[in-house]
Write a protein that holds these residues in place. Structure first.
Motif, PDB file in Angstrom:
ATOM      1  N   ILE A  12       0.933  -1.455   0.068  1.00 46.42           N
ATOM      2  CA  ILE A  12      -0.308  -0.046  -0.147  1.00 46.42           C
ATOM      3  C   ILE A  12       1.045   1.204  -0.075  1.00 46.42           C
ATOM      4  CG2 ILE A  12      -1.706   1.387   1.274  1.00 46.42           C
ATOM      5  CD1 ILE A  12      -2.811  -1.351   2.373  1.00 46.42           C
ATOM      6  N   SER A  17      -2.485  -0.751  -5.783  1.00 45.79           N
ATOM      7  CA  SER A  17      -3.866  -0.821  -5.530  1.00 45.79           C
ATOM      8  C   SER A  17      -4.492  -2.143  -4.791  1.00 45.79           C
ATOM      9  CB  SER A  17      -4.689  -0.668  -6.844  1.00 45.79           C
ATOM     10  OG  SER A  17      -4.459  -1.732  -7.661  1.00 45.79           O
ATOM     11  N   ASN A  18      -5.737  -2.076  -4.552  1.00 46.35           N
ATOM     12  CA  ASN A  18      -6.173  -3.385  -3.846  1.00 46.35           C
ATOM     13  C   ASN A  18      -6.052  -4.384  -4.922  1.00 46.35           C
ATOM     14  OD1 ASN A  18      -6.311  -2.154  -1.458  1.00 46.35           O
ATOM     15  ND2 ASN A  18      -8.453  -2.045  -1.612  1.00 46.35           N
ATOM     16  N   VAL A  29      -9.730  -9.557  -3.989  1.00 46.17           N
ATOM     17  CA  VAL A  29      -9.502  -8.236  -3.587  1.00 46.17           C
ATOM     18  C   VAL A  29     -10.317  -8.060  -2.310  1.00 46.17           C
ATOM     19  CG1 VAL A  29     -10.554  -5.947  -4.456  1.00 46.17           C
ATOM     20  CG2 VAL A  29      -9.540  -7.519  -6.137  1.00 46.17           C
ATOM     21  N   ILE A  32      -7.983  -8.631   0.694  1.00 48.58           N
ATOM     22  CA  ILE A  32      -7.008  -7.562   0.783  1.00 48.58           C
ATOM     23  C   ILE A  32      -7.835  -6.403   1.087  1.00 48.58           C
ATOM     24  CG2 ILE A  32      -5.506  -5.759  -0.570  1.00 48.58           C
ATOM     25  CD1 ILE A  32      -4.779  -8.942  -0.373  1.00 48.58           C
ATOM     26  N   GLU A  33      -9.014  -6.089   0.785  1.00 50.11           N
ATOM     27  CA  GLU A  33      -9.868  -4.968   1.708  1.00 50.11           C
ATOM     28  C   GLU A  33     -10.068  -5.359   3.200  1.00 50.11           C
ATOM     29  OE1 GLU A  33     -13.384  -4.940  -0.687  1.00 50.11           O
ATOM     30  OE2 GLU A  33     -12.461  -3.679  -2.352  1.00 50.11           O
ATOM     31  N   ARG A  36      -6.511  -4.574   4.643  1.00 47.87           N
ATOM     32  CA  ARG A  36      -6.666  -3.047   4.808  1.00 47.87           C
ATOM     33  C   ARG A  36      -7.323  -2.502   5.790  1.00 47.87           C
ATOM     34  NH1 ARG A  36      -5.954   0.401  -0.554  1.00 47.87           N
ATOM     35  NH2 ARG A  36      -5.618   2.488   0.491  1.00 47.87           N
TER      36      ARG A  36
END
Length: 69
Positions: A12, A17-18, A29, A32-33, A36
């Motif tokens: 990051i 990007s994700n 994704v 990863i979100e 994050r």
């Protein structure tokens, strides 16, 4: 912070990007979100700019992320 969270935070910080992180780590994704979100919660950051400022302001965190290169 877990090893995976540190790895994702480093990516990051480098501007990934994700979607790019998900592809690089062969994860979804959404995974990863979630990482994050957990990272931001642990570091008490409300947005990306705040998260990056916290990293820049904490030499030990930068060292842990191996960003002092």
């Amino acid at each position: 912070m877990t090893k995976r969270e540190k790895e994702i935070l480093s990516l990051i910080y480098k501007g990934e990007s994700n979607k790019d992180i998900a592809e690089k780590l062969d994860k979804s994704v959404r995974t990863i979100e979630t990482h994050r979100f957990n990272i931001m919660k642990k570091l008490d950051a409300n947005n990306l700019a705040e998260l990056l400022r916290k990293i820049d302001g904490d030499p030990s965190l930068k060292q842990a992320l191996e960003l002092n290169q």
